[in-house]
Write a protein that holds these residues in place. Structure first.
Motif, short mmCIF file in Angstrom:
data_model
loop_
_atom_site.label_atom_id
_atom_site.label_comp_id
_atom_site.label_asym_id
_atom_site.label_seq_id
_atom_site.Cartn_x
_atom_site.Cartn_y
_atom_site.Cartn_z
N GLY A 162 0.80 -1.22 0.00
CA GLY A 162 0.00 0.00 0.00
C GLY A 162 0.83 1.27 0.00
N THR A 163 1.97 1.23 0.68
CA THR A 163 2.84 2.41 0.71
C THR A 163 3.34 2.76 -0.68
N SER A 205 0.30 4.06 -2.84
CA SER A 205 -0.16 5.38 -2.40
C SER A 205 0.86 6.46 -2.74
N GLU A 206 2.14 6.17 -2.53
CA GLU A 206 3.18 7.16 -2.84
C GLU A 206 3.27 7.42 -4.33
N TYR A 213 -1.82 6.54 -6.43
CA TYR A 213 -3.01 5.77 -6.81
C TYR A 213 -3.91 5.47 -5.61
N PRO A 214 -5.23 5.62 -5.77
CA PRO A 214 -6.16 5.16 -4.73
C PRO A 214 -6.06 3.64 -4.60
N VAL A 215 -6.24 3.14 -3.39
CA VAL A 215 -6.09 1.70 -3.15
C VAL A 215 -7.44 1.11 -2.73
N SER A 257 -3.51 -2.79 1.33
CA SER A 257 -3.26 -1.68 2.24
C SER A 257 -3.44 -2.20 3.66
N VAL A 284 -4.20 -1.54 -9.31
CA VAL A 284 -4.65 -0.16 -9.14
C VAL A 284 -5.48 0.30 -10.33
N ALA A 292 -10.90 4.25 -6.65
CA ALA A 292 -10.82 2.97 -5.96
C ALA A 292 -12.13 2.20 -6.11
#
Length: 258
Positions: free
Chosen positions: A158-159, A162-163, A166-168, A190, A211, A216
């Motif tokens: 998830g990190t 997200s970095e 992108y929405p997860v 996540s 993704v 999401a």
């Protein structure tokens, strides 16, 4: 159900993983502008049967699908990201195609997915999205090992996603695997480190970061299976089956050639 494999079973799981990797790479090499998704499905069936293996998808009928699935490989194009049902569609230049394959051989399953661009077009956003899922998958594998927890893997995946911006979606993710394709534990894309089931040698996991470019939220096609982005944006998905070992994690579906 959570299965822990012994040494002899792990040998068989490696064979299943190698077969899945070989089939996916062969399919990728054959996919070109004009290739029909139904041809991809036929090729997959022929390779599975030639290897003396069984498809995990043909008779697959979970609660979330309109089953049985009835095909041998998931073919998700552009805004489709999961469970893409093969249908009469010819690939176009620049299409983003995800192939997701699970096979059972000698009583053990392996599961893997690859996303790639068809033809010569290389849209930068699609290239970046595929890369993000591949990096997230590597991070998840690096976080796996004896004594680690599922949350460590989920957090690592998830990190990265997200970095990358992108929405997860945490509804569909990775899973345990063994004598059947889908088992506990669920591996969300996540999560929080230090939480969840503690990993043990002999555990098999299918890790699958995926993704959608700007949402999401998923929508389901009329076929009852194919999941697409709610906004029509493009998607990507990368997956490997790994085995937890005494000193880390072994990737069972790693191709021998790119």
């Amino acid at each position: 159900m959570i299965e822990i494999l012994n040494a002899a079973e792990l040998v068989k799981a490696r064979e299943s993983g190698a077969l899945v990797a070989e089939i996916l790479q062969t399919l990728k090499s054959r996919c070109a502008v004009g290739t029909n998704l139904l041809d991809i499905d036929r090729w997959t069936r022929a390779m599975i049967e030639e290897a003396g293996a069984q498809s995990c998808y043909v008779d697959y009928e979970p609660s979330f699908g309109r089953g049985p699935f009835g095909h041998y490989v998931c073919t998700s194009v552009n805004d489709a990201v999961l469970h893409g049902m093969p249908h009469d569609y010819a690939l176009a230049d620049g299409d983003l195609l995800t192939l997701d394959l699970a096979v059972l051989k000698n009583g053990l399953a392996a599961d893997s997915a690859i996303s790639f661009l068809v033809g010569d077009a290389r849209p930068a956003e699609s290239v970046a999205m595929i890369s993000a899922t591949e990096r997230a998958l590597r991070a998840g594998i690096a976080a796996a090992g004896p004594g680690a927890r599922i949350g460590d893997i989920s957090s690592a995946i998830g990190t990265v996603l997200s970095e990358a911006g992108y929405p997860v979606n945490a509804e569909f993710g990775g899973h345990g695997i063994g004598s059947t394709m889908h088992q506990d534990p669920h591996v969300s894309n996540s999560g929080r480190p230090g939480r969840g089931y503690q990993l043990r040698p002999g555990l098999l996991l299918a890790l699958e970061p995926w993704v959608m470019a700007d949402t999401a939220e998923l929508v389901t096609d009329a076929d009852g299976w194919t999941l697409r982005s709610a906004t029509g944006c493009r998607t990507a998905h990368s997956e490997h089956t790994i085995a937890i070992t005494e000193d880390g994690a072994e990737v069972l579906t790693l191709p021998t050639k790119a």
